[in-house]
Design a protein around this motif. Structure first.
Motif, short mmCIF file in Angstrom:
data_model
loop_
_atom_site.label_atom_id
_atom_site.label_comp_id
_atom_site.label_asym_id
_atom_site.label_seq_id
_atom_site.Cartn_x
_atom_site.Cartn_y
_atom_site.Cartn_z
N VAL A 146 0.85 -1.19 0.00
CA VAL A 146 0.00 0.00 0.00
C VAL A 146 0.89 1.24 0.00
CG1 VAL A 146 -1.86 1.24 1.16
CG2 VAL A 146 -1.73 -1.27 1.32
N PRO A 147 0.83 2.07 -1.04
CA PRO A 147 1.74 3.22 -1.13
C PRO A 147 1.32 4.35 -0.20
CG PRO A 147 0.21 3.24 -2.97
CD PRO A 147 -0.05 1.98 -2.21
N PRO A 148 2.25 5.26 0.12
CA PRO A 148 1.90 6.43 0.93
C PRO A 148 0.79 7.25 0.25
CG PRO A 148 4.28 6.21 0.70
CD PRO A 148 3.67 5.21 -0.23
N GLY A 149 -0.12 7.74 1.04
CA GLY A 149 -1.23 8.51 0.51
C GLY A 149 -2.46 7.70 0.21
N LEU A 150 -2.34 6.37 0.28
CA LEU A 150 -3.48 5.49 0.05
C LEU A 150 -3.79 4.77 1.37
CD1 LEU A 150 -5.39 4.50 -2.23
CD2 LEU A 150 -3.83 2.59 -2.58
N GLU A 151 -4.97 5.00 1.90
CA GLU A 151 -5.36 4.43 3.19
C GLU A 151 -6.13 3.14 3.00
OE1 GLU A 151 -8.17 5.47 7.10
OE2 GLU A 151 -8.21 6.74 5.30
N LEU A 152 -5.64 2.07 3.63
CA LEU A 152 -6.37 0.80 3.63
C LEU A 152 -7.44 0.85 4.70
CD1 LEU A 152 -6.65 -2.10 2.54
CD2 LEU A 152 -5.06 -2.83 4.34
N ARG A 153 -8.71 0.82 4.29
CA ARG A 153 -9.82 1.03 5.20
C ARG A 153 -10.40 -0.26 5.75
NH1 ARG A 153 -11.26 4.90 7.97
NH2 ARG A 153 -13.47 4.53 7.61
N GLY A 154 -10.10 -1.39 5.12
CA GLY A 154 -10.67 -2.63 5.63
C GLY A 154 -10.48 -3.79 4.68
N LEU A 155 -10.94 -4.94 5.13
CA LEU A 155 -10.74 -6.20 4.43
C LEU A 155 -12.09 -6.91 4.28
CD1 LEU A 155 -8.26 -7.88 3.43
CD2 LEU A 155 -8.21 -8.93 5.70
N ILE A 156 -12.35 -7.44 3.07
CA ILE A 156 -13.58 -8.17 2.80
C ILE A 156 -13.20 -9.58 2.33
CG2 ILE A 156 -15.72 -8.25 1.46
CD1 ILE A 156 -15.34 -5.22 0.98
N LEU A 157 -13.53 -10.59 3.12
CA LEU A 157 -13.15 -11.97 2.83
C LEU A 157 -14.41 -12.79 2.59
CD1 LEU A 157 -10.47 -12.35 5.65
CD2 LEU A 157 -10.12 -11.61 3.28
N VAL A 158 -14.56 -13.30 1.36
CA VAL A 158 -15.73 -14.07 0.98
C VAL A 158 -15.31 -15.51 0.70
CG1 VAL A 158 -17.70 -14.26 -0.59
CG2 VAL A 158 -16.75 -12.00 -0.05
N SER A 159 -15.78 -16.43 1.54
CA SER A 159 -15.51 -17.86 1.35
C SER A 159 -14.02 -18.17 1.25
CB SER A 159 -16.23 -18.38 0.10
OG SER A 159 -17.62 -18.20 0.21
N GLY A 160 -13.21 -17.43 1.99
CA GLY A 160 -11.78 -17.72 1.95
C GLY A 160 -10.97 -16.80 2.83
N ALA A 161 -9.99 -17.36 3.55
CA ALA A 161 -9.05 -16.60 4.37
C ALA A 161 -7.91 -17.53 4.77
CB ALA A 161 -9.73 -16.02 5.61
N GLU A 162 -6.77 -16.94 5.08
CA GLU A 162 -5.68 -17.69 5.68
C GLU A 162 -5.98 -17.72 7.17
OE1 GLU A 162 -3.34 -20.02 6.46
OE2 GLU A 162 -2.68 -19.42 4.46
N THR A 163 -6.68 -18.78 7.58
CA THR A 163 -7.23 -18.79 8.94
C THR A 163 -6.17 -18.87 10.02
OG1 THR A 163 -7.56 -21.20 8.76
CG2 THR A 163 -9.42 -19.78 8.18
N GLY A 164 -4.96 -19.27 9.66
CA GLY A 164 -3.89 -19.33 10.65
C GLY A 164 -3.08 -18.05 10.73
N ALA A 165 -3.40 -17.09 9.88
CA ALA A 165 -2.65 -15.83 9.87
C ALA A 165 -3.01 -14.97 11.08
CB ALA A 165 -2.94 -15.07 8.58
N PRO A 166 -2.10 -14.09 11.49
CA PRO A 166 -2.43 -13.17 12.58
C PRO A 166 -3.60 -12.28 12.18
CG PRO A 166 -0.07 -13.15 12.08
CD PRO A 166 -0.74 -13.91 10.99
N PRO A 167 -4.37 -11.78 13.15
CA PRO A 167 -5.46 -10.86 12.82
C PRO A 167 -4.92 -9.68 12.02
CG PRO A 167 -5.63 -11.56 15.10
CD PRO A 167 -4.32 -12.09 14.59
N PRO A 168 -5.61 -9.26 10.97
CA PRO A 168 -5.08 -8.23 10.08
C PRO A 168 -4.94 -6.85 10.71
CG PRO A 168 -7.32 -8.79 9.49
CD PRO A 168 -6.89 -9.80 10.50
N GLY A 169 -5.65 -6.60 11.79
CA GLY A 169 -5.51 -5.31 12.45
C GLY A 169 -6.32 -4.19 11.84
N VAL A 170 -7.15 -4.51 10.83
CA VAL A 170 -8.05 -3.52 10.23
C VAL A 170 -9.46 -4.10 10.28
CG1 VAL A 170 -6.30 -2.54 8.70
CG2 VAL A 170 -7.68 -4.48 7.91
#
Length: 352
Positions: free
Chosen positions: A264-288
Motif C-alpha cells: 500500500v503506497p503512501p497517501g493510500l489508506e487501507l480502510r478494511g478487508l472483505i473476505l468471501v468464502s476464503g481466508a488464511e485462517t492461521g494468519a495473525p489478525p489483520p488489524g483492520v
C-alpha cells in the motif's frame, strides 16, 4: 494443370475430415451447456465450413461457414465492451482483443459442468451452483450486454505483474471517485461475472471496483500476486484514489488476508478487508476492520476454521454466515450483496 485443382480438392477434403469431428464435438458441448448466441454462431460456422469442405458439389457451404465465423468474430471484437464494466490491460490501460473473442458464459459453464461431472467439486458445496451461475450471467448480460473476459488471457499465460488485465467498474454518477475496492479472484482465473457481482455491492458507496488478474491458480500470496496487487495500488493512487478496501473470493480471500499490509503506497489508506468464502485462517489478525462472509456448509474452506478466524478478529471483525456452501457469493448473491454494502456504508460513514 489438372493436378493442381485435384490437389487442392484433396487438401480441402482432408481439412474437412479434421474440422468435422471438432465441429460435432462443439455442437454437443454447446447443447450440453446451453451456449450463448456467439457460441452457437461459432458452432454453426464450423459445421457449415466442414460440410462444404467435405462436399465437392456444395463448396458454397464452406464460404458461408467462413463468412459466419468472420461475422461472429468481428461482432465480438466491436461490441464486447460492456456498458460500465471494462477489461483494461494495466498499467497502460489498453485492451487485449483476445479477451473479446469468446463469451465468458460458455467457457465458465462448460468448466462448471465438467468439474461436477468428474467429482472435482464436492456435491455438498455445489447444490444449485450451475443454476446460480446461469442466473448471474443473465443478470450481468441484461445490465452490460457483451463483455470481454480476462479469463482467456489468463489461461493463455499472458498475465504478469508488469502487464495484466483488470476488470474495472466505475460508480454511477461520479466521475472521480476517491475510494475503491480491490477484489482478488479465486481459483481458475478472473471472471467478469464475479467482479460484476461485487460491483453491485460497491456501488452503495459510489466507489470504483477493480479486479486484477493473476494466474489460473489464484495464488496471490506468491511473488507475482504480491507484485500485481502493488501495481494495482499504484495505478489507483495515480487515479486520485485515497481510500481502498481489499477483498477476495476463495483463494483471493486467502491472498487478501496474507497481503493485507503489503504494497500500500503512501497517501493510500487501507480502510478494511472483505473476505468471501476464503481466508488464511492461521494468519495473525489483520488489524483492520474485516468483514467475513461464509457459507454454513462450506467444506472447501471449512466453516469451523472461518468461525475461529472471525472470533480472533475481536471487535474489528464482522462475521456473516449464510445458508449455503462454498459458492454463497452466487447462490446467495442478494444476502452477500446486502452484507457487503451495509458494512461498506458503515465504514464510509466513519469517514464523513
Amino acid at each position: 494443370m489438372k493436378s493442381a485443382p485435384r490437389w487442392r480438392s484433396r487438401l480441402a477434403f482432408l481439412l474437412g475430415l479434421v474440422l468435422a469431428p471438432v465441429a460435432l464435438c462443439l455442437w454437443g458441448l454447446a447443447t450440453w451447456v446451453g451456449a450463448s448466441v456467439s457460441g452457437w454462431g461459432y458452432v454453426a460456422g464450423l459445421l457449415l465450413l466442414s460440410a462444404g469442405l467435405l462436399s465437392r458439389a456444395r463448396r458454397w457451404l464452406s464460404w458461408g461457414g467462413f463468412a459466419l465465423l468472420l461475422l461472429v468474430v468481428s461482432s465480438r471484437l466491436v461490441f464486447a465492451r460492456g456498458t460500465r464494466l471494462e477489461t483494461l490491460h494495466l498499467p497502460e490501460e489498453g485492451h487485449r482483443w483476445v479477451n473479446r473473442l469468446v463469451d465468458e458464459r460458455d467457457g465458465t459453464l462448460l468448466a462448471a459442468h465438467a468439474l461436477l461431472l468428474t467429482g472435482r467439486l464436492p456435491r455438498s458445496d455445489t447444490r444449485g451452483f450451475v443454476p446460480a451461475l446461469e442466473a448471474a450471467f443473465e443478470r450481468m448480460g441484461t445490465a452490460e450486454g457483451m463483455v470481454a473476459t480476462p479469463a482467456i488471457a489468463t489461461w493463455l499465460g499472458l498475465q504478469s505483474a508488469e502487464s495484466f488485465d483488470a476488470l474495472v467498474v466505475p460508480p454511477e454518477g461520479r466521475d472521480r471517485p476517491d475510494s475503491a475496492v480491490v477484489f482478488l479472484h479465486g481459483f481458475a482465473g478472473n471472471f467478469a461475472v464475479y467482479c460484476w457481482e461485487m460491483a453491485q455491492a460497491v456501488r452503495s458507496i459510489s466507489a470504483l471496483t477493480v479486479c486484477p488478474s493473476v494466474g489460473p491458480s489464484g495464488s496471490w500470496w506468491e511473488p507475482q500476486g504480491e507484485r500485481t496487487l502493488k501495481a494495482t495500488y499504484a495505478w489507483l493512487a495515480a487515479k486520485g484514489i485515497r481510500r481502498v478496501y481489499l477483498g477476495g473470493l476463495s483463494n483471493g480471500g486467502v491472498g487478501a488476508s496474507r497481503l493485507v499490509h503489503r504494497g500500500v503506497p503512501p497517501g493510500l489508506e487501507l480502510r478494511g478487508l472483505i473476505l468471501v468464502s476464503g481466508a488464511e485462517t492461521g494468519a495473525p489478525p489483520p488489524g483492520v476492520p474485516t468483514l467475513v462472509v461464509q457459507g454454513r456448509t462450506d467444506t472447501m474452506m471449512p466453516t469451523s476454521s472461518m468461525r475461529a478466524f472471525a472470533h480472533r478478529l475481536g471487535g474489528k471483525g464482522t462475521y456473516v454466515e449464510l445458508d449455503s456452501g462454498h459458492f454463497a457469493f452466487l447462490d446467495r448473491h442478494e444476502d452477500c450483496r446486502r452484507a457487503i454494502s451495509t458494512w461498506l456504508r458503515q465504514r464510509e460513514g466513519e469517514v464523513h
